[in-house]
Design a protein around this motif. Structure first.
Motif, PDB file in Angstrom:
ATOM      1  N   GLN A 219       0.957  -1.182  -0.031  1.00 44.35           N
ATOM      2  CA  GLN A 219       0.040  -0.086  -0.102  1.00 44.35           C
ATOM      3  C   GLN A 219       0.621   1.204   0.118  1.00 44.35           C
ATOM      4  OE1 GLN A 219      -3.561   0.275   2.637  1.00 44.35           O
ATOM      5  NE2 GLN A 219      -2.945  -1.887   3.279  1.00 44.35           N
ATOM      6  N   GLU A 220       1.853   1.099   0.709  1.00 45.72           N
ATOM      7  CA  GLU A 220       2.899   2.227   0.964  1.00 45.72           C
ATOM      8  C   GLU A 220       3.410   2.591  -0.492  1.00 45.72           C
ATOM      9  OE1 GLU A 220       3.452   1.220   5.457  1.00 45.72           O
ATOM     10  OE2 GLU A 220       4.920   0.543   4.220  1.00 45.72           O
ATOM     11  N   ALA A 221       3.732   1.381  -1.055  1.00 50.53           N
ATOM     12  CA  ALA A 221       4.615   1.555  -2.466  1.00 50.53           C
ATOM     13  C   ALA A 221       3.536   2.066  -3.495  1.00 50.53           C
ATOM     14  CB  ALA A 221       5.154   0.493  -2.899  1.00 50.53           C
ATOM     15  N   THR A 222       2.290   1.621  -3.323  1.00 53.59           N
ATOM     16  CA  THR A 222       1.514   2.284  -4.338  1.00 53.59           C
ATOM     17  C   THR A 222       1.181   3.647  -4.330  1.00 53.59           C
ATOM     18  OG1 THR A 222       0.241   0.070  -4.464  1.00 53.59           O
ATOM     19  CG2 THR A 222      -1.086   1.721  -5.215  1.00 53.59           C
ATOM     20  N   MET A 223       1.169   3.971  -2.980  1.00 56.41           N
ATOM     21  CA  MET A 223       0.852   5.531  -2.967  1.00 56.41           C
ATOM     22  C   MET A 223       2.274   6.268  -3.257  1.00 56.41           C
ATOM     23  SD  MET A 223      -0.253   7.702   0.525  1.00 56.41           S
ATOM     24  CE  MET A 223       1.554   7.590   1.496  1.00 56.41           C
ATOM     25  N   PHE A 224       3.361   5.560  -3.081  1.00 51.81           N
ATOM     26  CA  PHE A 224       4.551   6.279  -3.521  1.00 51.81           C
ATOM     27  C   PHE A 224       4.661   6.431  -5.200  1.00 51.81           C
ATOM     28  CE2 PHE A 224       9.348   6.432  -3.805  1.00 51.81           C
ATOM     29  CZ  PHE A 224       9.602   7.575  -3.339  1.00 51.81           C
ATOM     30  N   ASP A 225       4.289   5.382  -5.697  1.00 47.78           N
ATOM     31  CA  ASP A 225       4.198   5.405  -7.193  1.00 47.78           C
ATOM     32  C   ASP A 225       3.708   6.858  -7.739  1.00 47.78           C
ATOM     33  OD1 ASP A 225       5.129   3.126  -7.786  1.00 47.78           O
ATOM     34  OD2 ASP A 225       3.249   1.944  -8.285  1.00 47.78           O
ATOM     35  N   SER A 226       2.442   7.282  -6.971  1.00 49.28           N
ATOM     36  CA  SER A 226       1.745   8.534  -7.307  1.00 49.28           C
ATOM     37  C   SER A 226       2.755   9.722  -7.192  1.00 49.28           C
ATOM     38  CB  SER A 226       0.341   8.504  -6.644  1.00 49.28           C
ATOM     39  OG  SER A 226      -0.249   7.545  -7.183  1.00 49.28           O
ATOM     40  N   ILE A 227       3.187   9.510  -5.926  1.00 51.23           N
ATOM     41  CA  ILE A 227       4.229  10.759  -5.380  1.00 51.23           C
ATOM     42  C   ILE A 227       5.630  11.018  -6.287  1.00 51.23           C
ATOM     43  CG2 ILE A 227       5.510  11.531  -3.397  1.00 51.23           C
ATOM     44  CD1 ILE A 227       3.738   9.903  -1.727  1.00 51.23           C
ATOM     45  N   VAL A 228       5.929   9.928  -6.777  1.00 48.71           N
ATOM     46  CA  VAL A 228       7.092   9.997  -7.671  1.00 48.71           C
ATOM     47  C   VAL A 228       6.682  10.651  -9.016  1.00 48.71           C
ATOM     48  CG1 VAL A 228       8.576   8.626  -9.146  1.00 48.71           C
ATOM     49  CG2 VAL A 228       8.311   7.993  -6.647  1.00 48.71           C
ATOM     50  N   ALA A 392      -6.687   8.417 -23.392  1.00 55.49           N
ATOM     51  CA  ALA A 392      -5.790   9.548 -23.480  1.00 55.49           C
ATOM     52  C   ALA A 392      -4.363   9.174 -23.246  1.00 55.49           C
ATOM     53  CB  ALA A 392      -6.113  10.898 -22.836  1.00 55.49           C
ATOM     54  N   ALA A 393      -3.880   8.555 -22.122  1.00 57.34           N
ATOM     55  CA  ALA A 393      -2.741   8.249 -21.781  1.00 57.34           C
ATOM     56  C   ALA A 393      -2.085   7.590 -22.892  1.00 57.34           C
ATOM     57  CB  ALA A 393      -2.746   7.749 -20.448  1.00 57.34           C
ATOM     58  N   ASN A 394      -2.889   6.394 -23.377  1.00 58.79           N
ATOM     59  CA  ASN A 394      -2.327   5.443 -24.096  1.00 58.79           C
ATOM     60  C   ASN A 394      -2.039   6.093 -25.539  1.00 58.79           C
ATOM     61  OD1 ASN A 394      -1.988   2.854 -25.027  1.00 58.79           O
ATOM     62  ND2 ASN A 394      -3.758   2.525 -25.831  1.00 58.79           N
ATOM     63  N   GLU A 395      -2.649   6.949 -25.876  1.00 59.54           N
ATOM     64  CA  GLU A 395      -2.526   7.749 -27.290  1.00 59.54           C
ATOM     65  C   GLU A 395      -1.456   8.847 -26.782  1.00 59.54           C
ATOM     66  OE1 GLU A 395      -7.016   7.275 -28.860  1.00 59.54           O
ATOM     67  OE2 GLU A 395      -6.636   9.121 -28.597  1.00 59.54           O
ATOM     68  N   GLY A 396      -1.285   9.317 -25.855  1.00 63.96           N
ATOM     69  CA  GLY A 396      -0.391  10.421 -25.575  1.00 63.96           C
ATOM     70  C   GLY A 396       1.071   9.735 -25.049  1.00 63.96           C
ATOM     71  N   GLY A 397       0.987   8.565 -24.894  1.00 63.87           N
ATOM     72  CA  GLY A 397       2.494   7.885 -24.461  1.00 63.87           C
ATOM     73  C   GLY A 397       2.887   8.198 -22.909  1.00 63.87           C
ATOM     74  N   THR A 398       1.562   8.514 -22.231  1.00 63.00           N
ATOM     75  CA  THR A 398       1.697   8.762 -20.711  1.00 63.00           C
ATOM     76  C   THR A 398       1.025   7.589 -19.947  1.00 63.00           C
ATOM     77  OG1 THR A 398      -0.140  10.204 -21.042  1.00 63.00           O
ATOM     78  CG2 THR A 398       2.015  11.330 -20.763  1.00 63.00           C
ATOM     79  N   LEU A 399       0.937   6.555 -20.394  1.00 58.42           N
ATOM     80  CA  LEU A 399       0.806   5.341 -19.926  1.00 58.42           C
ATOM     81  C   LEU A 399       1.740   4.560 -19.248  1.00 58.42           C
ATOM     82  CD1 LEU A 399      -1.685   3.480 -18.987  1.00 58.42           C
ATOM     83  CD2 LEU A 399      -1.756   2.365 -21.576  1.00 58.42           C
ATOM     84  N   PHE A 400       1.678   4.440 -17.989  1.00 57.72           N
ATOM     85  CA  PHE A 400       3.108   3.836 -17.408  1.00 57.72           C
ATOM     86  C   PHE A 400       2.807   2.530 -16.325  1.00 57.72           C
ATOM     87  CE2 PHE A 400       3.991   8.346 -17.655  1.00 57.72           C
ATOM     88  CZ  PHE A 400       4.694   8.177 -18.930  1.00 57.72           C
ATOM     89  N   GLY A 401       3.273   1.350 -16.516  1.00 57.20           N
ATOM     90  CA  GLY A 401       3.248   0.454 -15.437  1.00 57.20           C
ATOM     91  C   GLY A 401       3.639   0.964 -14.057  1.00 57.20           C
ATOM     92  N   SER A 402       2.909   0.212 -13.210  1.00 58.25           N
ATOM     93  CA  SER A 402       2.787   0.358 -11.804  1.00 58.25           C
ATOM     94  C   SER A 402       4.017  -0.498 -11.221  1.00 58.25           C
ATOM     95  CB  SER A 402       1.723   0.363 -10.992  1.00 58.25           C
ATOM     96  OG  SER A 402       1.886   0.215  -9.602  1.00 58.25           O
ATOM     97  N   LEU A 403       5.201   0.394 -10.717  1.00 56.37           N
ATOM     98  CA  LEU A 403       6.164  -0.681 -10.099  1.00 56.37           C
ATOM     99  C   LEU A 403       5.712  -1.457  -8.933  1.00 56.37           C
ATOM    100  CD1 LEU A 403       8.950  -1.387 -10.289  1.00 56.37           C
ATOM    101  CD2 LEU A 403       9.682   0.564  -8.972  1.00 56.37           C
ATOM    102  N   ALA A 404       4.979  -0.735  -7.984  1.00 54.72           N
ATOM    103  CA  ALA A 404       4.432  -1.404  -6.874  1.00 54.72           C
ATOM    104  C   ALA A 404       3.501  -2.539  -7.192  1.00 54.72           C
ATOM    105  CB  ALA A 404       3.506  -0.295  -5.928  1.00 54.72           C
TER     106      ALA A 404
END
Ligand code: BGC
Length: 447
Positions: A219-228, A392-404
């Protein structure tokens, strides 16, 4: 019903579930399974003979919260209509770490379920180990190549073969806010990280727990994904958490991300350690807390509690991450089951990727469809936003895999990451300098 039991060598020898000998994946498999627990999961009725196709689906999963169970029911009902019985193999524990330990033990014992819930790189690990089935024929007939987004096919297709059926797309960069608490404190949508801190301060001043969190590493890392993502922006997130670029991992921006984590963590209540994610969601639902930073499986809990977006709760992208989506996708990894279980597996895969299921399930689960051709008409406002953002993210190249969440890097690296973030949150790592050093080291060791 399935049970946890010690399996003897004789059980395994007699079992008709024993896998065919591994060929090219053998050495990898030995390494991969070396940490499997000694306890293994076995099925009652193990070893009994079946003359015809077995009309039963065994599914290992970690969907045990109220919202998750409601979503899974949609699938159980669809399969029941086609005459398939459901053998549930639930392994509680959000994020799936416990489930994946149980799965490893089953696979080590050669007792594959029909399918297991899995996240990205785990699918690839099992595929590489040579234990997955092949759904390519079904995929061709059903046209999955065209309807499933390429970002998901990277994980559901291995060596040209379909080995998993994607169920949904979740994203992690969300805030889930109790609307009446927000109104009470006179809060508005935070647009920047600093706005978010100011909002948390308002909640604190009003005597409400500002941030609902469960102090578990995932949970902490999932939140940290967003913070990064918020601290460094999309390019930085990709370089650090998808490309594992060392310069980015040890950069000042990563340090600043840890500093931001240190700021936000001050707003949790003293009892957060070990709390399950859905209990944290319940705190927001009840108005005991203002906000949770969590993947949109949290919305499944609001839906299960009959709460409505914009009336009872608000869904905003984590401030500073609008326009980007950090995703994960639940996949049903399909094992190389005996021939008499293959028909059930195909039925499961077809049901999972049918348009009607993709809509009905994801409306309840909080996620969005794993196909690009499903209408958003039955989705609530947050679901519609999720679908539009993903496109939109898929088309705009801003879709990223979550590390957490298993989509940034293989499990060993993701686990190293979760460990460092958690040590920082719980004070075993004291400074952001040290956190960055340990992150680089841990990822290096895990590579
Ligand atoms: C899964 C979700 C699940 C959540 C909490 C995530 O890893 O993708 O489907 O609801 O964990 O258990």
């Amino acid at each position: 019903m399935w049970c946890l039991a010690a399996l003897t060598a004789e059980d395994i020898r007699r079992s008709r579930w024993v896998s065919p000998p591994l060929t090219n994946g053998r050495i990898f498999m030995r390494k991969f399974l070396s940490s499997a627990a000694l306890a293994v999961v076995m099925m009652a009725g193990f070893g009994s003979a079946h003359a015809a196709d077995v009309k039963e689906v065994q599914m290992l999963h970690w969907w045990t919260s109220g919202g998750e169970a409601a979503a899974l029911n949609v699938l159980k009902q669809d399969l029941a209509k086609e005459g398939f019985a459901w053998k549930d193999v639930p392994v509680a524990g959000g994020g799936g770490d416990a489930a994946m330990t149980a799965l490893k033990a089953m696979v080590a014992a050669g007792t594959y379920p029909t399918a297991s819930q899995m996240l990205g790189y785990t699918v690839l690990d099992y595929a590489q180990a040579g234990v997955m089935g092949d759904l390519t024929e079904t995929a061709k007939k059903e046209g999955w190549d065209k309807s499933v987004p390429a970002a998901l096919q990277k994980f559901s297709v291995y060596d040209g073969k379909w080995v998993a059926a994607p169920v949904n797309v979740h994203s992690v960069n969300w805030l889930w806010i109790n609307k009446s608490v927000m109104d009470k404190i006179g809060g508005t949508q935070p647009k920047t990280f600093d706005d978010l801190i100011a909002l948390l301060d308002k909640a604190k001043a009003a005597g409400v727990i500002p941030l609902a969190l469960g102090g578990q590493n995932w949970q902490e890392a999932t939140m940290f994904d967003s913070i990064v993502l918020s601290t460094g922006g999309p390019e930085f997130y990709k370089k650090a958490f998808n490309d594992l670029d060392e310069e980015s991992l040890k950069s000042d921006t990563m340090k600043k991300s840890f500093d931001n984590l240190a700021k936000i963590i001050k707003y949790v209540d003293p009892n957060f350690s070990g709390r399950d994610w859905n209990l944290a969601t319940a705190m927001v639902i009840k108005g005991d807390a203002l906000v949770q930073v969590m993947g949109d499986w949290a919305k499944g809990e609001f839906v299960a509690a009959k709460k409505k977006p914009n009336t009872d709760f608000l869904c905003y992208r984590f401030p500073g991450t609008d326009g980007s989506v950090v995703y994960n996708s639940d996949m049903f990894g399909m094992f190389n089951v005996p021939d008499d279980r293959k028909a059930a597996q195909v039925a499961l895969a077809k049901a999972t990727l049918s348009k009607s299921f993709q809509s009905a399930f994801n409306v309840v689960k909080g996620s969005v469809p794993a196909r690009t051709d499903v209408s958003d008409k039955d989705f609530d406002a947050c679901g519609k936003k999720g679908i539009a953002d993903l496109k939109a993210a898929n088309e705009g190249g801003t879709l990223f895999g979550s590390l957490a969440q298993g989509y940034g890097a293989p499990p060993a690296i993701a686990n190293a990451y979760k460990d460092v973030v958690s040590k920082f949150v719980h004070g075993q790592i004291k400074t952001s300098d040290e956190a960055v050093t340990q992150l680089v080291q841990a990822i290096d060791d895990a590579r």
